[in-house]
Design an enzyme around this catalytic site. Structure first.
Site, PDB file in Angstrom:
ATOM      1  N   HIS A 141       0.857  -1.185   0.000  1.00 23.76           N
ATOM      2  CA  HIS A 141       0.000   0.000   0.000  1.00 23.76           C
ATOM      3  C   HIS A 141       0.891   1.232   0.000  1.00 23.76           C
ATOM      4  CE1 HIS A 141      -3.582   2.455   0.871  1.00 23.76           C
ATOM      5  NE2 HIS A 141      -2.761   3.180   1.615  1.00 23.76           N
ATOM      6  N   CYS A 142       0.766   2.050  -1.019  1.00 26.11           N
ATOM      7  CA  CYS A 142       1.595   3.247  -1.164  1.00 26.11           C
ATOM      8  C   CYS A 142       0.875   4.428  -0.521  1.00 26.11           C
ATOM      9  CB  CYS A 142       1.876   3.518  -2.642  1.00 26.11           C
ATOM     10  SG  CYS A 142       2.972   4.915  -2.927  1.00 26.11           S
TER      11      CYS A 142
END
Length: 341
Positions: A141-142
């Site tokens: 997850h960025c």
């Protein structure tokens, strides 16, 4: 009916209590701030050092940095609003009452039940605790874009990292050349802005290059960031199809339709009374089960056939749910439950 030593009764696992959704305002504002930050620094760069070089006949700098900025901005915005490969949620009436095994390169994977999305996850599909969805071929997850990186937007992520590296390097070189050319001149405002733009470009350039190198090595080996602490126990990666094939699957292969419904079709709700569990391995580790090695039920209604998966022409590892093919073979193994006291 007396209990046997090699059988375990079966119950439905209690569902976890619903959790409050995570706040989305701050991550969204942070992602929007990154877009604004890119626009502000780029505006200062093109308005002062790049403009001065263009006015003095150095047209190569705006010709190179302009398309790089457009590519960086396009990839950043596309990654913010892209679909990472979210899978459909299952029915609330279904539960983890069956064990499903699929095969990848002659190795068996037990599908893990997601209690929040209510279906059995295919291999390399994970539930993101920030987005509260299951993402196919999940990488990470960025937080910079407030979005997951998965099967459908991994190429946008690689394009963003590459374009940021090239754009930051071009901006840094342009600012340094501008400072060297204007050394005998008294352009205080232009020099200050050039330094203000060059410092963050130099600070971001090194970690971006390291990130690009790490991601390139991961793609070459068909690995994912979330699997860094869970190596394969049998000594090799079954999703590795070779360096060239891995890059093709990650960057150039067709993505297929959205929201893979076949990941939910793998489910079969069965509730036999007893089942042999002696050859069932740890649910968190890939099992070496074969259809012939699975024992049959001791009593009770017969279980439904197990939905097995063998990848088609496209090798597994990228978009695994898109290549799911159901083949009837072997029994379904329901999950064990505690014996009545």
């Amino acid at each position: 009916m007396p209990l046997r030593n090699d059988v375990i009764p079966l119950v439905k696992e209690p569902r976890p209590p619903p959790q409050a959704p995570r706040p989305w305002i701050l991550p969204s504002l942070f992602a929007a701030f990154n877009v604004v930050l890119l626009l502000v620094f780029s505006g200062l760069f093109f308005a002062f050092p790049c403009r001065w070089l263009a006015q003095n006949g150095e047209w190569a700098f705006p010709i190179i940095t302009g398309p790089l900025f457009v590519l960086t901005f396009f990839s950043l915005v596309s990654l913010n609003f892209s679909d990472p490969g979210i899978l459909h949620q299952g029915s609330n009436e279904q539960g983890p009452t069956a064990v499903h095994v699929i095969w990848v390169n002659h190795k068996a994977f037990r599908l893990q039940w997601c209690p929040k999305c209510c279906f059995h996850r295919p291999p390399r599909t994970h539930h993101c605790r920030f987005c509260n969805v299951c993402v196919e071929d999940f990488d990470h997850h960025c937080k910079w874009v407030n979005n997951c990186i998965g099967h459908r937007n991994f190429r946008f992520f690689m394009l963003l990292v590459l374009s940021l590296c090239l754009y930051s390097g071009a901006v840094l070189v342009t600012c340094l050349i501008f400072l060297l050319r204007t050394t005998p001149q008294t352009l205080y405002l232009d020099k200050v802005i050039a330094i203000v733009v060059a410092v963050p470009a130099a600070c971001f350039l090194v970690p971006l290059c390291l990130l690009l190198l790490i991601q390139a090595l991961s793609v070459s080996a068909a690995e994912r960031s979330c699997e860094g602490q869970c190596r394969y126990l049998w000594g090799y990666n079954p999703f590795d199809q070779g360096c060239a094939s891995n890059w093709y699957l990650a960057i150039c292969a067709p993505l297929g339709p959205k929201y893979m419904a076949k990941a939910v079709w793998l489910q079969r709700v069965v509730e036999p009374d007893w089942v042999l569990m002696q050859n069932l391995h740890c649910p968190m580790c890939p099992s070496a089960l074969t259809p012939s090695a699975v024992p049959g039920p001791a009593s009770g209604p017969q279980p439904q056939p197990l939905a097995l998966h063998r990848p088609g022409n496209a090798p597994p590892g990228s978009g695994e749910a898109a290549a799911l093919q159901e083949l009837p073979a072997g029994p379904v193994l329901p999950r064990p439950r505690e014996a009545p006291r």
